[in-house]
Design a protein around this motif. Structure first.
Motif: not given
Length: 337
Positions: A145-162
């Protein structure tokens, strides 16, 4: 005017990672498909120029063969954000332009691979990433994101699994799952040798990139191989739930945590990782998370020792937070009439 986010993914794995958003009325997950011929051609890594000359490119590019979205019921009273994850390998700007004639559409690219890692999807599709006319590009890798100017989503892409149905076959002292790619083969095998020689019960599920690699891979107790397909994620989670220690071995060039980090938090498992940044991550606990650079660094007794672990993980990294970011970022977005 209503708004809807359509997440277009390539299979079960990504849909499970994002499953938390299914509770949101403005979100929907569409699992894209391709023909058997398309799969055959993809695995042989035939350049698209050759496919076009042979008139085989349609098995990747045409709407009916590639995307369920081609027949999606776009409503005139709704504005749509198409979020491509992994499916950008089959994305074509001209295809979306056709769709825009019958619906209000914006396009978002969400990249869950590091540009420096040897990801097949990323390495073969950089032109699409940079010339795809996306209305927003987001990544989990802050360095990209820093290199290409993209938006950073942090670590917000994991749903807890059953996780259900853990059997005796899933029980181990240490478990690793991943592809033989990214110049990490030596560390994978040396880690296996170090653990097994010291008496640890290890399970390794390794994915080969070719039939040749599959044939030549060393057969050892505790290692199973797949070729051309990944192990279903629910099966991976059973083995994660059955192990004492989850192993994370990142690809060369990758500087951002993998899914293994989230799995360890959610399941309260030890994490053995070659990620030097582990000490700077949320929930880091030096008692239960260890960094190693070479196999000789591994404390096998620590790997085997059963201990009570509770990271008190609170679903901080749910994709529900990603949806909050999308809604904020596109709240003022105007659509063409």
């Amino acid at each position: 005017m209503k708004r809807k986010f359509l997440f277009i993914v390539m299979g079960e794995f990504t849909s499970l990672l994002l499953k938390d958003i299914m509770s949101q009325p403005d979100c929907e997950i569409l699992i894209a498909g391709r023909t058997g011929i398309g799969t055959f051609l993809l695995r042989r890594k035939i350049p698209r120029k050759i496919l076009k000359i042979l008139h085989l490119h349609k098995f990747f590019m045409s709407q009916p063969f590639c995307f369920k979205i081609a027949s999606y019921d776009f409503r005139p009273d709704t504005e749509y954000f198409l979020v491509f994850i992994g499916t950008f390998a089959f994305y074509r700007p001209e295809m979306i332009e056709k769709l825009k004639k019958k619906a209000r559409i914006k396009r978002i690219l969400l990249i869950l691979d590091s540009m420096n890692a040897q990801s097949y999807t990323v390495s073969r599709n950089k032109d699409i990433i940079f010339k795809g006319r996306f209305d927003g590009i987001y990544s989990f890798d802050r360095y990209d994101c820093e290199k290409f100017g993209w938006k950073y989503i942090g670590r917000n892409y994991y749903s807890k699994q059953q996780v259900t149905g853990v059997s005796e076959e899933d029980i181990s002292d240490a478990y690793f799952v991943g592809g033989l790619k990214g110049n990490r083969d030596f560390l994978i095998y040396s880690t296996y040798e170090r653990l097994s020689e010291k008496g640890a019960k290890v399970l390794f599920n390794l994915n080969c990139l070719s039939k040749k690699q599959f044939k030549e891979a060393p057969r050892k107790s505790g290692i199973t191989y797949t070729s051309g397909t990944n192990i279903p994620y629910p099966d991976v989670m059973k083995k994660n739930a059955g192990t004492n220690c989850i192993i994370e071995i990142m690809q060369e060039g990758q500087r951002t945590q993998s899914i293994r980090y989230f799995e360890a938090l959610a399941l309260n498992k030890k994490l053995l990782t070659n990620n030097p940044d582990i000490k700077n991550l949320p929930y880091y606990d030096e008692r239960f998370m260890k960094y190693f650079k070479t196999a000789e660094d591994i404390d096998v007794e620590w790997v085997r020792r059963r201990e009570a672990i509770n990271y008190n993980y609170r679903d901080d990294f749910s994709p529900l937070h990603l949806m909050e970011q999308f809604r904020r970022d596109f709240s003022q977005t105007a659509f063409e009439e």
